[in-house]
Scaffold this motif. Sequence first.
Motif: not given
Length: 121
Positions: A19-23, A26-29, A45-55
Motif C-alpha cells: 500500500d505504501e509503495i502504491l501511495a 501516486r505521490e510521485l505522479f 521531494q523527487f529525490k526523497h520520494l524516489k529514494h523511499r520507493i526504492a527502499q
Amino acid sequence: MPLPKIDDARTLSDQELADEILAAKRELFELRLQQATRRLEKPHQFKHLKHRIAQMMTIARERQLAALSEETSQSVSDSATTQPAQAEAEEAVKADEQESVSEQTTEVTPESSPSEENKEE
C-alpha cells in the motif's frame, strides 16, 4: 529534511508495504504533474520520494526471495526422501535408451547419384 531510513519500512507488514509503495508512486505522479504545470515549489521531494520507493521495493524483493528460498529448502528436504527411487528409475530409462540405440544400428549402402553415372559413360 533528511532522506527516509529503511528501518521505518522494515517494520511494515507485506500488505502495508504494498500500500505504501502504491501511495508513493501516486505521490510521485502528482509531483510530476505539479512540475509540468509549474506549481512545484520543492523539487527536492523527487529525490526523497524516489529514494523511499526504492527502499520499499528493495524490502519487498528481499521478502519475496526469502519466501522463495524457504519453499526451495522445503522441497529439497521432501525430495531427499524420494531421491533414491528416482535415481533408480532414471538409470533404468538410460539403460533402455542405450539398448534401443544399439539395436537400431544398420548397415548403410551408398547409392550412386545420376551425375556419377553420366561420368562413367
